[in-house]
Design a protein around this motif. Structure first.
Motif, mmCIF file in Angstrom:
data_model
loop_
_atom_site.group_PDB
_atom_site.id
_atom_site.type_symbol
_atom_site.label_atom_id
_atom_site.label_comp_id
_atom_site.label_asym_id
_atom_site.label_seq_id
_atom_site.Cartn_x
_atom_site.Cartn_y
_atom_site.Cartn_z
ATOM 1 N N GLY A 7 0.863 -1.052 -0.145
ATOM 2 C CA GLY A 7 0.147 0.580 -0.032
ATOM 3 C C GLY A 7 0.627 1.394 0.316
ATOM 4 O O GLY A 7 0.577 2.159 0.537
ATOM 5 N N ALA A 8 1.984 1.261 -0.692
ATOM 6 C CA ALA A 8 2.670 2.646 -0.572
ATOM 7 C C ALA A 8 2.599 3.768 -1.064
ATOM 8 O O ALA A 8 3.168 4.959 -1.610
ATOM 9 C CB ALA A 8 4.239 1.800 -0.991
ATOM 10 N N GLY A 9 0.956 3.690 -2.398
ATOM 11 C CA GLY A 9 0.619 4.748 -2.643
ATOM 12 C C GLY A 9 -0.464 5.533 -2.203
ATOM 13 O O GLY A 9 -0.580 6.769 -2.590
ATOM 14 N N GLY A 10 -0.205 5.324 -0.890
ATOM 15 C CA GLY A 10 -1.520 5.271 -0.213
ATOM 16 C C GLY A 10 -0.594 7.007 0.577
ATOM 17 O O GLY A 10 0.350 7.069 0.749
ATOM 18 N N LEU A 11 -1.405 7.364 1.763
ATOM 19 C CA LEU A 11 -1.260 8.388 2.134
ATOM 20 C C LEU A 11 0.131 8.223 3.671
ATOM 21 O O LEU A 11 0.935 8.554 3.607
ATOM 22 C CB LEU A 11 -2.560 9.665 2.840
ATOM 23 C CG LEU A 11 -2.254 10.812 4.033
ATOM 24 C CD1 LEU A 11 -3.599 11.407 3.990
ATOM 25 C CD2 LEU A 11 -2.007 10.324 4.896
ATOM 26 N N LEU A 12 -0.609 7.313 4.143
ATOM 27 C CA LEU A 12 0.769 6.901 5.068
ATOM 28 C C LEU A 12 1.713 5.688 4.507
ATOM 29 O O LEU A 12 3.148 5.893 4.813
ATOM 30 C CB LEU A 12 -0.162 5.637 5.522
ATOM 31 C CG LEU A 12 0.692 5.163 6.665
ATOM 32 C CD1 LEU A 12 1.329 6.096 8.182
ATOM 33 C CD2 LEU A 12 -0.413 4.446 8.250
ATOM 34 N N GLY A 13 1.608 5.041 3.175
ATOM 35 C CA GLY A 13 2.545 3.928 2.649
ATOM 36 C C GLY A 13 3.569 5.176 2.294
ATOM 37 O O GLY A 13 4.499 5.143 1.736
ATOM 38 N N HIS A 14 2.946 6.256 1.639
ATOM 39 C CA HIS A 14 4.007 7.367 0.793
ATOM 40 C C HIS A 14 5.396 7.397 2.148
ATOM 41 O O HIS A 14 6.034 7.937 1.958
ATOM 42 C CB HIS A 14 3.828 8.576 0.450
ATOM 43 C CG HIS A 14 3.349 8.553 -1.144
ATOM 44 N ND1 HIS A 14 4.960 8.490 -1.980
ATOM 45 C CD2 HIS A 14 2.204 8.592 -1.395
ATOM 46 C CE1 HIS A 14 3.626 9.218 -3.224
ATOM 47 N NE2 HIS A 14 1.984 8.867 -3.147
ATOM 48 N N GLU A 15 4.390 7.598 3.373
ATOM 49 C CA GLU A 15 5.570 8.819 4.568
ATOM 50 C C GLU A 15 5.927 7.934 5.277
ATOM 51 O O GLU A 15 7.588 7.545 5.518
ATOM 52 C CB GLU A 15 4.091 8.990 5.567
ATOM 53 C CG GLU A 15 3.394 10.134 5.491
ATOM 54 C CD GLU A 15 4.249 12.054 4.961
ATOM 55 O OE1 GLU A 15 5.687 11.654 5.500
ATOM 56 O OE2 GLU A 15 3.694 12.782 4.491
ATOM 57 N N VAL A 16 5.312 5.942 4.986
ATOM 58 C CA VAL A 16 6.185 5.615 5.701
ATOM 59 C C VAL A 16 7.577 4.796 4.473
ATOM 60 O O VAL A 16 9.007 4.963 4.720
ATOM 61 C CB VAL A 16 5.856 3.464 5.915
ATOM 62 C CG1 VAL A 16 6.805 2.511 5.997
ATOM 63 C CG2 VAL A 16 4.830 3.796 6.911
ATOM 64 N N THR A 17 6.849 5.377 3.657
ATOM 65 C CA THR A 17 8.955 4.819 2.642
ATOM 66 C C THR A 17 9.531 6.254 2.498
ATOM 67 O O THR A 17 10.927 5.699 2.565
ATOM 68 C CB THR A 17 7.970 4.453 1.029
ATOM 69 O OG1 THR A 17 7.283 5.164 0.839
ATOM 70 C CG2 THR A 17 7.681 3.264 0.338
ATOM 71 N N ALA A 18 8.958 6.849 2.457
ATOM 72 C CA ALA A 18 9.871 8.059 2.833
ATOM 73 C C ALA A 18 10.717 8.324 3.957
ATOM 74 O O ALA A 18 11.986 8.423 3.940
ATOM 75 C CB ALA A 18 9.458 9.157 2.893
ATOM 76 N N ALA A 19 10.688 8.318 5.219
ATOM 77 C CA ALA A 19 11.103 7.402 6.291
ATOM 78 C C ALA A 19 12.550 7.095 6.088
ATOM 79 O O ALA A 19 12.671 7.076 6.803
ATOM 80 C CB ALA A 19 10.489 7.745 7.611
ATOM 81 N N LEU A 20 11.738 5.438 5.421
ATOM 82 C CA LEU A 20 13.058 4.919 5.463
ATOM 83 C C LEU A 20 13.841 4.628 4.459
ATOM 84 O O LEU A 20 15.320 5.196 4.423
ATOM 85 C CB LEU A 20 11.871 3.535 4.456
ATOM 86 C CG LEU A 20 11.442 2.952 6.007
ATOM 87 C CD1 LEU A 20 10.352 1.175 4.986
ATOM 88 C CD2 LEU A 20 11.934 1.378 7.219
ATOM 89 N N ALA A 21 13.285 5.853 3.338
ATOM 90 C CA ALA A 21 14.728 6.246 2.512
ATOM 91 C C ALA A 21 15.564 6.978 3.041
ATOM 92 O O ALA A 21 16.615 6.597 2.781
ATOM 93 C CB ALA A 21 14.069 6.359 1.367
ATOM 94 N N ALA A 22 15.155 8.095 4.102
ATOM 95 C CA ALA A 22 15.181 8.938 4.984
ATOM 96 C C ALA A 22 16.901 8.083 5.609
ATOM 97 O O ALA A 22 17.549 8.244 5.810
ATOM 98 C CB ALA A 22 14.395 9.985 5.491
ATOM 99 N N GLU A 23 16.165 7.391 6.252
ATOM 100 C CA GLU A 23 17.078 6.751 7.266
ATOM 101 C C GLU A 23 18.418 6.005 6.704
ATOM 102 O O GLU A 23 19.391 5.600 6.765
ATOM 103 C CB GLU A 23 16.460 6.175 8.350
ATOM 104 C CG GLU A 23 15.525 4.816 8.451
ATOM 105 C CD GLU A 23 15.355 3.497 8.835
ATOM 106 O OE1 GLU A 23 15.134 5.039 10.208
ATOM 107 O OE2 GLU A 23 14.663 2.946 9.203
ATOM 108 N N GLY A 24 17.962 5.191 5.269
ATOM 109 C CA GLY A 24 19.234 4.358 4.599
ATOM 110 C C GLY A 24 18.481 2.812 4.523
ATOM 111 O O GLY A 24 19.254 2.260 4.600
ATOM 112 N N THR A 25 17.121 3.363 4.699
ATOM 113 C CA THR A 25 17.350 1.516 4.986
ATOM 114 C C THR A 25 16.363 0.715 4.281
ATOM 115 O O THR A 25 16.009 1.220 2.733
ATOM 116 C CB THR A 25 15.609 1.851 6.488
ATOM 117 O OG1 THR A 25 15.868 1.856 7.258
ATOM 118 C CG2 THR A 25 14.947 -0.400 6.802
ATOM 119 N N ASP A 26 17.222 -0.841 3.415
ATOM 120 C CA ASP A 26 16.631 -1.465 2.444
ATOM 121 C C ASP A 26 15.530 -1.767 3.135
ATOM 122 O O ASP A 26 14.960 -2.408 3.255
ATOM 123 C CB ASP A 26 17.752 -2.630 2.606
ATOM 124 C CG ASP A 26 17.266 -3.004 2.023
ATOM 125 O OD1 ASP A 26 17.148 -3.426 0.630
ATOM 126 O OD2 ASP A 26 18.314 -4.375 1.290
#
Length: 283
Positions: A7-26
């Protein structure tokens, strides 16, 4: 450790994937076009390809009103989807953080619902989400977490806060429901909660990821107007019955946050503080 976000295209999914990218998580984020959580074969293929150690399930059927006449679809997405994911996580030794909702509660008390309070949803949407909760907790008692949230707003997608921001920049009065109470919650704060849980390997069970405090929709609308420099007195209180609707709505669903302290993590901040920061992002 690889994370998979459904569900990465939704309101929350966007925020979760962005936060993971920001901390460099795979991490891999898949929207509903890339991964249908109701399709066991597609899910099995995604696990074989990405081999996640942790799954964050943001995929959900959220059309509360439509669910009353589309119950089968609601239960496929909100009940069967989490069950398929939990079974795969159990098979592959992965953890699952599953998003749920305040609507699993009846909303018949003014006191905050603790995480272990019995559920008793009033509508089809709530019952479908409860089905998903039970599947996750039953199949993953030690590696599954149900994370309930509510009244989400954020930078991506539609939300009540975005709608009120647009209305505030217009003219004339705006009628808003004043007799339903909950917790306005910034999706970015929920994403931070999910990352904290993901990095706490022993955390399992039920958690409430809503901003603290409480407000009616009317109070939230007035705060939005105030923050954008509009006259909050343009917002007029009305009863929920004035808007009709098929789905019974819980009157008051304020959630408690005791479990965060139990696992040594900070509880979410107050909704007014979060909203003030969020308003700078949604434009």
């Amino acid at each position: 450790m690889r994370w998979l976000v459904t569900g990465a295209g939704g309101l929350l999914g966007h925020e979760v994937t962005a936060a993971l990218a920001a901390e460099g998580t795979d991490a891999v984020g898949l929207d509903r076009r890339a991964l249908d959580v109701t399709d066991p074969d597609a899910l099995a293929a995604a696990f074989a390809r990405h081999r996640p150690a942790l799954v964050v399930n943001c995929a959900a059927y959220t059309a509360v009103e439509v669910a009353e006449t589309d119950a089968a679809r609601a239960f496929r997405v909100n009940g069967d989807g989490p069950r398929h994911l939990a079974a795969l996580c159990a098979r592959h030794g992965a953890r699952l953080l599953h998003l749920s909702t305040d609507y699993v509660f009846p909303g018949d008390t003014d006191s905050p619902y603790p995480e272990n309070h019995p559920t008793a949803p009033r509508n089809t949407y709530g019952r479908s989400k409860r089905a998903g909760e039970r599947a996750v907790l039953g199949l993953l008692p030690d590696r599954g977490a149900v994370v309930r949230t509510a009244w989400l707003h954020g930078e991506h997608g539609r939300s009540f806060v975005r709608t009120m921001t647009e209305r505030a920049r217009g003219h004339g009065p705006v009628d808003v429901v004043a007799d339903l109470v909950g917790q306005p919650t910034w999706a970015a704060d929920v994403a931070r909660c999910l990352l904290a849980l993901g990095h706490a390997p022993e955390a399992s069970g039920v958690f409430h990821a809503t901003n603290a405090g409480r407000a009616s929709w009317y109070e939230l609308a007035r705060e939005v107007f105030q923050l954008v420099g509009a006259d909050p007195d343009r917002v007029r209180p009305v009863a929920a019955v004035a808007f009709g609707g098929r789905a019974p709505r819980p009157r008051c669903t304020v959630l408690g946050h005791d479990r965060w302290q139990e696992v040594g993590l900070p509880a979410p901040r107050h909704w007014r503080e979060a909203l003030a920061e969020a308003m700078g992002r949604i434009g």
